[in-house]
Design a protein around this motif. Structure first.
Motif, PDB file in Angstrom:
ATOM      1  N   UNK A   1     -17.297  -0.102  -1.793  1.00 22.19           N
ATOM      2  CA  UNK A   1     -16.370  -1.226  -1.663  1.00 22.19           C
ATOM      3  C   UNK A   1     -16.227  -2.086  -2.901  1.00 22.19           C
ATOM      4  N   UNK A   2     -17.339  -2.482  -3.457  1.00 20.63           N
ATOM      5  CA  UNK A   2     -17.306  -3.373  -4.626  1.00 20.63           C
ATOM      6  C   UNK A   2     -16.612  -2.707  -5.815  1.00 20.63           C
ATOM      7  N   UNK A   3     -16.885  -1.417  -6.025  1.00 20.66           N
ATOM      8  CA  UNK A   3     -16.270  -0.717  -7.160  1.00 20.66           C
ATOM      9  C   UNK A   3     -14.804  -0.396  -6.896  1.00 20.66           C
ATOM     10  N   UNK A   4     -14.431  -0.189  -5.641  1.00 18.20           N
ATOM     11  CA  UNK A   4     -13.016  -0.003  -5.310  1.00 18.20           C
ATOM     12  C   UNK A   4     -12.252  -1.267  -5.666  1.00 18.20           C
ATOM     13  N   UNK A   5     -12.816  -2.411  -5.295  1.00 16.39           N
ATOM     14  CA  UNK A   5     -12.163  -3.687  -5.603  1.00 16.39           C
ATOM     15  C   UNK A   5     -11.989  -3.861  -7.117  1.00 16.39           C
ATOM     16  N   UNK A   6     -13.040  -3.597  -7.874  1.00 20.19           N
ATOM     17  CA  UNK A   6     -12.970  -3.742  -9.330  1.00 20.19           C
ATOM     18  C   UNK A   6     -11.927  -2.805  -9.932  1.00 20.19           C
ATOM     19  N   UNK A   7     -11.881  -1.561  -9.455  1.00 17.90           N
ATOM     20  CA  UNK A   7     -10.907  -0.593  -9.971  1.00 17.90           C
ATOM     21  C   UNK A   7      -9.487  -0.989  -9.580  1.00 17.90           C
ATOM     22  N   UNK A   8      -9.316  -1.524  -8.382  1.00 19.07           N
ATOM     23  CA  UNK A   8      -7.984  -1.965  -7.943  1.00 19.07           C
ATOM     24  C   UNK A   8      -7.497  -3.117  -8.813  1.00 19.07           C
ATOM     25  N   UNK A   9      -8.370  -4.067  -9.080  1.00 22.09           N
ATOM     26  CA  UNK A   9      -7.999  -5.202  -9.922  1.00 22.09           C
ATOM     27  C   UNK A   9      -7.685  -4.727 -11.341  1.00 22.09           C
ATOM     28  N   UNK A  10      -8.503  -3.813 -11.855  1.00 18.76           N
ATOM     29  CA  UNK A  10      -8.258  -3.268 -13.202  1.00 18.76           C
ATOM     30  C   UNK A  10      -6.925  -2.533 -13.275  1.00 18.76           C
ATOM     31  N   UNK A  11      -6.500  -1.962 -12.140  1.00 15.79           N
ATOM     32  CA  UNK A  11      -5.214  -1.248 -12.083  1.00 15.79           C
ATOM     33  C   UNK A  11      -4.046  -2.204 -11.815  1.00 15.79           C
ATOM     34  N   UNK A  12      -4.340  -3.485 -11.717  1.00 19.65           N
ATOM     35  CA  UNK A  12      -3.325  -4.523 -11.480  1.00 19.65           C
ATOM     36  C   UNK A  12      -2.563  -4.290 -10.184  1.00 19.65           C
ATOM     37  N   UNK A  13      -3.295  -3.931  -9.133  1.00 23.35           N
ATOM     38  CA  UNK A  13      -2.693  -3.732  -7.817  1.00 23.35           C
ATOM     39  C   UNK A  13      -3.259  -4.756  -6.843  1.00 23.35           C
ATOM     40  N   UNK A  14      -2.417  -5.221  -5.944  1.00 26.67           N
ATOM     41  CA  UNK A  14      -2.887  -6.057  -4.848  1.00 26.67           C
ATOM     42  C   UNK A  14      -3.410  -5.143  -3.743  1.00 26.67           C
ATOM     43  N   UNK A  15      -4.098  -5.722  -2.785  1.00 26.86           N
ATOM     44  CA  UNK A  15      -4.545  -4.936  -1.646  1.00 26.86           C
ATOM     45  C   UNK A  15      -3.343  -4.354  -0.904  1.00 26.86           C
ATOM     46  N   UNK A  16      -2.292  -5.129  -0.783  1.00 25.79           N
ATOM     47  CA  UNK A  16      -1.078  -4.656  -0.101  1.00 25.79           C
ATOM     48  C   UNK A  16      -0.457  -3.485  -0.857  1.00 25.79           C
ATOM     49  N   UNK A  17      -0.393  -3.570  -2.173  1.00 27.34           N
ATOM     50  CA  UNK A  17       0.173  -2.479  -2.959  1.00 27.34           C
ATOM     51  C   UNK A  17      -0.663  -1.211  -2.824  1.00 27.34           C
ATOM     52  N   UNK A  18      -1.982  -1.353  -2.821  1.00 27.82           N
ATOM     53  CA  UNK A  18      -2.845  -0.187  -2.633  1.00 27.82           C
ATOM     54  C   UNK A  18      -2.594   0.417  -1.260  1.00 27.82           C
ATOM     55  N   UNK A  19      -2.495  -0.421  -0.252  1.00 31.59           N
ATOM     56  CA  UNK A  19      -2.213   0.048   1.103  1.00 31.59           C
ATOM     57  C   UNK A  19      -0.897   0.816   1.154  1.00 31.59           C
ATOM     58  N   UNK A  20       0.122   0.293   0.511  1.00 38.77           N
ATOM     59  CA  UNK A  20       1.435   0.945   0.500  1.00 38.77           C
ATOM     60  C   UNK A  20       1.392   2.288  -0.228  1.00 38.77           C
ATOM     61  N   UNK A  21       0.655   2.354  -1.334  1.00 35.77           N
ATOM     62  CA  UNK A  21       0.534   3.615  -2.067  1.00 35.77           C
ATOM     63  C   UNK A  21      -0.242   4.655  -1.245  1.00 35.77           C
ATOM     64  N   UNK A  22      -1.253   4.206  -0.527  1.00 38.34           N
ATOM     65  CA  UNK A  22      -1.984   5.118   0.349  1.00 38.34           C
ATOM     66  C   UNK A  22      -1.064   5.680   1.422  1.00 38.34           C
ATOM     67  N   UNK A  23      -0.188   4.830   1.942  1.00 38.86           N
ATOM     68  CA  UNK A  23       0.743   5.272   2.988  1.00 38.86           C
ATOM     69  C   UNK A  23       1.660   6.382   2.488  1.00 38.86           C
ATOM     70  N   UNK A  24       2.052   6.348   1.227  1.00 38.03           N
ATOM     71  CA  UNK A  24       2.916   7.403   0.684  1.00 38.03           C
ATOM     72  C   UNK A  24       2.188   8.744   0.620  1.00 38.03           C
ATOM     73  N   UNK A  25       0.852   8.693   0.739  1.00 40.53           N
ATOM     74  CA  UNK A  25       0.042   9.912   0.741  1.00 40.53           C
ATOM     75  C   UNK A  25      -0.407  10.263   2.165  1.00 40.53           C
ATOM     76  N   UNK A  26       0.232   9.628   3.147  1.00 40.12           N
ATOM     77  CA  UNK A  26      -0.089   9.827   4.571  1.00 40.12           C
ATOM     78  C   UNK A  26      -1.511   9.383   4.911  1.00 40.12           C
TER      79      UNK A  26
END
Length: 84
Positions: free
Chosen positions: A17-42
């Protein structure tokens, strides 16, 4: 689709969890954006579930972890904590 149970016994198994958060922030994505990108991958993980994954309150499945690593352009191994 079965809901992944948020349970204190299982959530202790969330090591990433902690490293996912750090990588998401480094990728300049919000939690919502990550969720939306995951949805495109079913992979259906709502923004709230992303938050619970990052805080260690929810387990992350192997399929979710693979997709998260792909979206964040990091290796799966980098999402696991390193030994100090």
């Amino acid at each position: 689709m079965k809901r992944i149970k948020d349970d204190t016994v299982f959530s202790k198994l969330n090591l990433c969890g902690r490293n996912i958060r750090a990588a998401r922030i480094a990728a300049h994505l919000t939690q919502k954006q990550l969720s939306e990108k995951l949805e495109t991958m079913a992979i259906y993980v709502c923004r709230g579930s992303v938050s619970r994954i990052e805080s260690g309150e929810r387990i992350v499945t192997d399929i979710e972890l693979h997709a998260i690593a792909e979206i964040l352009n990091v290796s799966i191994e980098s999402l696991f904590p390193t030994k100090d």
